[in-house]
Design a protein around this motif. Structure first.
Motif, PDB file in Angstrom:
ATOM      1  N   VAL A 175       0.066  12.404 -31.954  1.00  0.00           N
ATOM      2  CA  VAL A 175       0.469  11.557 -33.071  1.00  0.00           C
ATOM      3  C   VAL A 175       1.641  12.193 -33.816  1.00  0.00           C
ATOM      4  N   ALA A 176       2.621  11.381 -34.111  1.00  0.00           N
ATOM      5  CA  ALA A 176       3.734  11.788 -34.977  1.00  0.00           C
ATOM      6  C   ALA A 176       3.400  11.275 -36.375  1.00  0.00           C
ATOM      7  N   LEU A 177       3.144  12.191 -37.286  1.00  0.00           N
ATOM      8  CA  LEU A 177       2.788  11.847 -38.666  1.00  0.00           C
ATOM      9  C   LEU A 177       3.937  12.246 -39.572  1.00  0.00           C
ATOM     10  N   PHE A 178       4.326  11.326 -40.448  1.00  0.00           N
ATOM     11  CA  PHE A 178       5.285  11.701 -41.475  1.00  0.00           C
ATOM     12  C   PHE A 178       4.779  11.222 -42.818  1.00  0.00           C
ATOM     13  N   GLY A 216      13.839   4.703 -39.875  1.00  0.00           N
ATOM     14  CA  GLY A 216      14.173   5.530 -38.717  1.00  0.00           C
ATOM     15  C   GLY A 216      13.055   5.562 -37.690  1.00  0.00           C
ATOM     16  N   PHE A 217      11.818   5.657 -38.160  1.00  0.00           N
ATOM     17  CA  PHE A 217      10.679   5.685 -37.243  1.00  0.00           C
ATOM     18  C   PHE A 217      10.424   4.312 -36.619  1.00  0.00           C
ATOM     19  N   ILE A 270       2.562   6.527 -34.174  1.00  0.00           N
ATOM     20  CA  ILE A 270       3.409   7.022 -35.259  1.00  0.00           C
ATOM     21  C   ILE A 270       2.724   6.575 -36.536  1.00  0.00           C
ATOM     22  N   ALA A 271       2.492   7.516 -37.445  1.00  0.00           N
ATOM     23  CA  ALA A 271       1.789   7.201 -38.682  1.00  0.00           C
ATOM     24  C   ALA A 271       2.595   7.661 -39.888  1.00  0.00           C
ATOM     25  N   CYS A 272       2.705   6.781 -40.854  1.00  0.00           N
ATOM     26  CA  CYS A 272       3.351   7.075 -42.131  1.00  0.00           C
ATOM     27  C   CYS A 272       2.254   7.205 -43.176  1.00  0.00           C
ATOM     28  N   ASP A 297       4.735  -3.388 -38.481  1.00  0.00           N
ATOM     29  CA  ASP A 297       3.572  -3.788 -37.687  1.00  0.00           C
ATOM     30  C   ASP A 297       3.795  -3.553 -36.202  1.00  0.00           C
ATOM     31  N   GLY A 298       2.821  -2.860 -35.586  1.00  0.00           N
ATOM     32  CA  GLY A 298       2.885  -2.589 -34.158  1.00  0.00           C
ATOM     33  C   GLY A 298       3.760  -1.398 -33.806  1.00  0.00           C
ATOM     34  N   LYS A 299       4.435  -0.827 -34.800  1.00  0.00           N
ATOM     35  CA  LYS A 299       5.315   0.313 -34.536  1.00  0.00           C
ATOM     36  C   LYS A 299       4.877   1.568 -35.285  1.00  0.00           C
ATOM     37  N   VAL A 300       4.571   1.401 -36.562  1.00  0.00           N
ATOM     38  CA  VAL A 300       4.176   2.529 -37.413  1.00  0.00           C
ATOM     39  C   VAL A 300       2.917   2.145 -38.183  1.00  0.00           C
TER      40      VAL A 300
END
Length: 160
Positions: A36-39, A56-57, A72-74, A93-96
């Motif tokens: 998981v990419a978390l920002f 950007g994400f 990818i989680a914000c 939606d569906g991306k982050v």
């Protein structure tokens, strides 16, 4: 103490707005057995977060998937309603996934809380990004106050 590369994430529950309303998601569910990419951003709808960080994400979501990222989680210290509305306004939606750390408990457990009371924002989370593999931090990028570089989508993609 601030979390570091090689550390296991602390247990916490974040909340995501879904079609069924606010839905709790544990860190075990989000990060267990996955990459998981978390920002994290200081606040939804704030200038840098809305103009650069989240977009950007969203724009590079396919590139993250191509590098083996499952999600990818914000995250922000905002409630699930605000995070859901912000995600909708940014077409995330569906991306982050938009994860609310409403009371800042997860940010505090990570050692990445920020005191924004001088700006009328209360306690928030710092701007950062990390890659987490099966619950373990494999890369961590923490921004200095007022900065935006090492937590960007572009910077993270170069690390994968």
């Amino acid at each position: 103490m601030t979390i570091a590369v090689g550390d296991k994430l602390p247990e916490a529950t974040l909340v995501e707005m879904t079609a069924d309303g606010p839905t709790p998601r544990t860190t075990a569910e989000i990060f267990g057995g996955r990459k998981v990419a978390l920002f994290s951003v200081p606040g939804a709808f704030t200038p840098t977060c809305s103009a650069k960080h989240l977009p950007g994400f969203i724009e590079k979501a396919d590139a993250f998937k191509a590098k083996g990222v499952d999600e990818i989680a914000c995250m922000a210290v905002n409630d699930a309603f605000v995070m859901g509305a912000w995600g909708k306004s940014q077409n995330a939606d569906g991306k982050v996934s938009m994860l609310a750390d409403g009371n800042g408990d997860f940010a505090k457990a990570l050692g990445l809380e920020m005191d924004g009371t001088g700006f009328g924002m209360g306690m928030r989370g710092k701007r950062f990004s990390m890659v987490v593999e099966d619950g373990v931090v494999t890369s961590l990028n923490i921004e200095g106050p007022g900065e935006f570089h090492v937590s960007s989508a572009e910077y993270m993609l170069d690390q994968l």
